[in-house]
Scaffold this motif. Structure first.
Motif, PDB file in Angstrom:
ATOM      1  N   ASP A 149       0.868  -1.188   0.000  1.00 33.98           N
ATOM      2  CA  ASP A 149       0.000   0.000   0.000  1.00 33.98           C
ATOM      3  C   ASP A 149       0.899   1.231   0.000  1.00 33.98           C
ATOM      4  OD1 ASP A 149      -2.078   1.785   0.251  1.00 33.98           O
ATOM      5  OD2 ASP A 149      -2.575   1.252   2.327  1.00 33.98           O
ATOM      6  N   PRO A 150       1.507   1.561  -1.132  1.00 36.33           N
ATOM      7  CA  PRO A 150       2.534   2.608  -1.170  1.00 36.33           C
ATOM      8  C   PRO A 150       1.986   4.010  -0.912  1.00 36.33           C
ATOM      9  CG  PRO A 150       1.999   1.880  -3.384  1.00 36.33           C
ATOM     10  CD  PRO A 150       1.291   0.950  -2.453  1.00 36.33           C
ATOM     11  N   ASP A 151       2.773   4.785  -0.176  1.00 33.92           N
ATOM     12  CA  ASP A 151       2.466   6.204   0.046  1.00 33.92           C
ATOM     13  C   ASP A 151       3.775   6.896   0.400  1.00 33.92           C
ATOM     14  OD1 ASP A 151       1.692   8.754   0.902  1.00 33.92           O
ATOM     15  OD2 ASP A 151      -0.248   8.017   1.590  1.00 33.92           O
ATOM     16  N   PRO A 152       4.390   7.598  -0.551  1.00 31.68           N
ATOM     17  CA  PRO A 152       5.698   8.209  -0.313  1.00 31.68           C
ATOM     18  C   PRO A 152       5.683   9.294   0.747  1.00 31.68           C
ATOM     19  CG  PRO A 152       4.771   8.943  -2.416  1.00 31.68           C
ATOM     20  CD  PRO A 152       3.905   7.828  -1.927  1.00 31.68           C
ATOM     21  N   ALA A 153       4.500   9.777   1.135  1.00 31.42           N
ATOM     22  CA  ALA A 153       4.422  10.831   2.146  1.00 31.42           C
ATOM     23  C   ALA A 153       4.527  10.292   3.568  1.00 31.42           C
ATOM     24  CB  ALA A 153       3.111  11.609   1.987  1.00 31.42           C
ATOM     25  N   LEU A 154       4.541   8.967   3.722  1.00 34.83           N
ATOM     26  CA  LEU A 154       4.541   8.353   5.052  1.00 34.83           C
ATOM     27  C   LEU A 154       5.857   7.608   5.315  1.00 34.83           C
ATOM     28  CD1 LEU A 154       0.872   7.038   5.101  1.00 34.83           C
ATOM     29  CD2 LEU A 154       1.845   8.759   6.639  1.00 34.83           C
ATOM     30  N   PRO A 155       6.203   7.385   6.576  1.00 38.36           N
ATOM     31  CA  PRO A 155       7.431   6.653   6.918  1.00 38.36           C
ATOM     32  C   PRO A 155       7.486   5.287   6.224  1.00 38.36           C
ATOM     33  CG  PRO A 155       6.517   7.666   8.887  1.00 38.36           C
ATOM     34  CD  PRO A 155       5.506   7.867   7.797  1.00 38.36           C
TER      35      PRO A 155
ATOM     36  N   GLY B  21       7.519   4.734   3.298  1.00 40.01           N
ATOM     37  CA  GLY B  21       6.867   4.814   2.002  1.00 40.01           C
ATOM     38  C   GLY B  21       5.614   3.988   1.848  1.00 40.01           C
ATOM     39  N   VAL B  22       4.979   3.602   2.986  1.00 40.65           N
ATOM     40  CA  VAL B  22       3.766   2.792   2.918  1.00 40.65           C
ATOM     41  C   VAL B  22       2.721   3.328   3.890  1.00 40.65           C
ATOM     42  CG1 VAL B  22       4.941   0.696   2.149  1.00 40.65           C
ATOM     43  CG2 VAL B  22       4.666   1.124   4.603  1.00 40.65           C
ATOM     44  N   ARG B  23       1.483   2.942   3.629  1.00 40.46           N
ATOM     45  CA  ARG B  23       0.368   3.298   4.507  1.00 40.46           C
ATOM     46  C   ARG B  23      -0.099   2.044   5.247  1.00 40.46           C
ATOM     47  NH1 ARG B  23      -5.369   6.142   2.672  1.00 40.46           N
ATOM     48  NH2 ARG B  23      -6.000   6.853   4.761  1.00 40.46           N
ATOM     49  N   GLY B  24      -0.974   1.265   4.667  1.00 41.86           N
ATOM     50  CA  GLY B  24      -1.354  -0.011   5.253  1.00 41.86           C
ATOM     51  C   GLY B  24      -2.635   0.014   6.065  1.00 41.86           C
ATOM     52  N   TRP B  25      -3.129  -1.198   6.343  1.00 40.69           N
ATOM     53  CA  TRP B  25      -4.420  -1.334   7.022  1.00 40.69           C
ATOM     54  C   TRP B  25      -4.391  -0.732   8.423  1.00 40.69           C
ATOM     55  CZ3 TRP B  25      -4.869  -3.467  11.726  1.00 40.69           C
ATOM     56  CH2 TRP B  25      -3.865  -4.349  12.157  1.00 40.69           C
TER      57      TRP B  25
ATOM     58  N   GLU C 162       6.857   5.801  18.502  1.00 37.58           N
ATOM     59  CA  GLU C 162       6.234   6.425  19.667  1.00 37.58           C
ATOM     60  C   GLU C 162       4.757   6.680  19.370  1.00 37.58           C
ATOM     61  OE1 GLU C 162       7.810   6.771  22.444  1.00 37.58           O
ATOM     62  OE2 GLU C 162       9.798   6.228  21.644  1.00 37.58           O
ATOM     63  N   LEU C 163       3.969   6.767  20.420  1.00 36.66           N
ATOM     64  CA  LEU C 163       2.561   7.078  20.245  1.00 36.66           C
ATOM     65  C   LEU C 163       2.410   8.455  19.595  1.00 36.66           C
ATOM     66  CD1 LEU C 163       1.188   5.715  23.614  1.00 36.66           C
ATOM     67  CD2 LEU C 163       0.603   4.848  21.344  1.00 36.66           C
ATOM     68  N   THR C 164       1.632   8.489  18.540  1.00 35.80           N
ATOM     69  CA  THR C 164       1.465   9.700  17.724  1.00 35.80           C
ATOM     70  C   THR C 164      -0.023   9.984  17.561  1.00 35.80           C
ATOM     71  OG1 THR C 164       3.458   9.117  16.485  1.00 35.80           O
ATOM     72  CG2 THR C 164       1.987  10.741  15.479  1.00 35.80           C
ATOM     73  N   PRO C 165      -0.459  11.216  17.714  1.00 31.36           N
ATOM     74  CA  PRO C 165      -1.863  11.516  17.438  1.00 31.36           C
ATOM     75  C   PRO C 165      -2.220  11.108  16.018  1.00 31.36           C
ATOM     76  CG  PRO C 165      -0.817  13.362  18.565  1.00 31.36           C
ATOM     77  CD  PRO C 165       0.281  12.407  18.195  1.00 31.36           C
ATOM     78  N   VAL C 166      -3.305  10.376  15.871  1.00 26.49           N
ATOM     79  CA  VAL C 166      -3.691   9.894  14.548  1.00 26.49           C
ATOM     80  C   VAL C 166      -3.884  11.054  13.578  1.00 26.49           C
ATOM     81  CG1 VAL C 166      -5.544   8.729  13.268  1.00 26.49           C
ATOM     82  CG2 VAL C 166      -4.670   7.732  15.376  1.00 26.49           C
ATOM     83  N   ALA C 167      -4.323  12.179  14.078  1.00 23.81           N
ATOM     84  CA  ALA C 167      -4.519  13.361  13.214  1.00 23.81           C
ATOM     85  C   ALA C 167      -3.230  13.792  12.540  1.00 23.81           C
ATOM     86  CB  ALA C 167      -5.106  14.511  14.027  1.00 23.81           C
TER      87      ALA C 167
ATOM     88  N   VAL D 174      -0.921  11.576  11.463  1.00 26.69           N
ATOM     89  CA  VAL D 174      -0.512  10.510  10.546  1.00 26.69           C
ATOM     90  C   VAL D 174      -1.247  10.735   9.221  1.00 26.69           C
ATOM     91  CG1 VAL D 174      -0.361   8.016  10.180  1.00 26.69           C
ATOM     92  CG2 VAL D 174      -0.191   8.954  12.496  1.00 26.69           C
ATOM     93  N   ARG D 175      -0.721  11.632   8.443  1.00 22.13           N
ATOM     94  CA  ARG D 175      -1.409  12.054   7.242  1.00 22.13           C
ATOM     95  C   ARG D 175      -0.551  11.762   6.005  1.00 22.13           C
ATOM     96  NH1 ARG D 175      -5.748  15.064   8.300  1.00 22.13           N
ATOM     97  NH2 ARG D 175      -5.783  15.972   6.209  1.00 22.13           N
ATOM     98  N   GLY D 176      -1.012  10.835   5.199  1.00 20.98           N
ATOM     99  CA  GLY D 176      -0.317  10.520   3.964  1.00 20.98           C
ATOM    100  C   GLY D 176      -0.843  11.354   2.825  1.00 20.98           C
ATOM    101  N   SER D 177      -0.458  11.000   1.622  1.00 19.78           N
ATOM    102  CA  SER D 177      -0.846  11.773   0.446  1.00 19.78           C
ATOM    103  C   SER D 177      -2.337  11.623   0.151  1.00 19.78           C
ATOM    104  CB  SER D 177      -0.045  11.310  -0.777  1.00 19.78           C
ATOM    105  OG  SER D 177      -0.219   9.908  -1.001  1.00 19.78           O
ATOM    106  N   ALA D 178      -2.958  10.557   0.685  1.00 18.95           N
ATOM    107  CA  ALA D 178      -4.394  10.339   0.448  1.00 18.95           C
ATOM    108  C   ALA D 178      -5.258  10.978   1.534  1.00 18.95           C
ATOM    109  CB  ALA D 178      -4.697   8.852   0.363  1.00 18.95           C
ATOM    110  N   ALA D 179      -4.622  11.582   2.552  1.00 14.12           N
ATOM    111  CA  ALA D 179      -5.398  12.119   3.677  1.00 14.12           C
ATOM    112  C   ALA D 179      -6.190  13.343   3.249  1.00 14.12           C
ATOM    113  CB  ALA D 179      -4.453  12.477   4.802  1.00 14.12           C
TER     114      ALA D 179
END
Length: 261
Positions: free
Chosen positions: A19-25, A27-31, A249-254, A256-261
């Motif tokens: 599930d590729p997303d270059p904007a995220l660590p 380079g993937v997003r995932g379920w 580390e625990l990160t606010p979900v808000a 965690v924004r990829g290119s599809a966010a």
């Protein structure tokens, strides 16, 4: 049930490979990202999320490297999927593997976190997977027993027949596609009884393939994916060598924004 601190553990399945997303660590997003975002919306915000999964990890390294860091984050929800990379090896002590998994799930459950576990996908009876399919069947039966013993929720991947559609799989035929990861996020939400707004991704109509097209595709797949996979097994290397967790580390979900966010 509502949750405030979610930690995901495992291998490429949970890291998000396919599930590729270059904007995220990495380079993937995932379920797990998709699930966390939907859970956050369903609960009105405020969910914290960590993902310690690393591709290629076998069960013992997952237990050794991820359990204690996860517990240090004091989660109230943990998902863990591990063992498929062991089962695909030429030799595996399945009973020892399952005993290790049982102890790991027990340790997580004893912390007070609600644990979600997964059976494996049915690998089918192709020439590649037929020799190990019985291992996966035994693994799935044991995972269900482990879950019952420790009060965990089971996502029964083995019985999710949607995954018979090749469009839910990446071109490497080993990992879920973006649509497959979206479907898995929905399965986890449903298993937990969460009312959510997530819907399956729209699938493009499959292109018609001639027999020659299929032969060429199989040859290309063997060269591009199967060969390197076998080489890594022979040389003792992993696709995750040198990689770090996507969200240690625990990160606010808000955030965690990829290119599809």
């Amino acid at each position: 049930m509502t949750f405030s601190r979610y930690v995901a553990l495992g291998d490429s399945f949970t890291e998000g490979v396919g599930d590729p997303d270059p904007a995220l660590p990495n380079g993937v997003r995932g379920w797990a990202d998709r699930f966390a975002a939907a859970l956050d919306r369903a609960q009105g915000g405020g969910l914290l999320y960590a993902n310690l999964a690393i591709r290629g990890r076998k069960l013992e390294p997952i237990v050794a490297e991820q359990i204690e860091p996860a517990l240090a984050l004091a989660p109230d929800l943990v998902t863990i999927y591990a063992g498929a990379n062991d089962i695909m090896r030429p030799k595996v002590d399945l009973e020892a593997l399952l005993a290790t998994y049982d102890r790991a799930v027990g340790r997580l459950a004893a912390s007070g976190a609600h644990v979600v576990v997964f059976t494996s996908a049915d690998p089918g009876d192709t020439r590649i997977y037929a020799p190990v399919r019985h291992r996966f069947e035994r693994y799935c039966a044991a995972v269900r027993e482990i879950a019952e013993r420790h009060g965990a929720t089971v996502v029964d991947y083995w019985h999710l027949t949607d995954y018979r559609d090749e469009r839910l799989w990446d071109t490497d035929r080993m990992h879920m596609s973006a649509a497959g990861h979206q479907r898995m996020a929905i399965a986890v939400l449903d298993a937990l009884g969460v009312q959510h707004d997530l819907a399956p991704l729209v699938l493009a109509d499959p292109a018609p393939l001639t027999l020659l097209d299929r032969v060429r595709a199989n040859v290309q797949w063997a060269i591009q994916y199967l060969g390197p996979w076998i080489k890594r097994r022979v040389t003792g290397r992993s696709s995750g060598d040198g990689m770090s967790p996507r969200f240690a580390e625990l990160t606010p979900v808000a955030q965690v924004r990829g290119s599809a966010a």
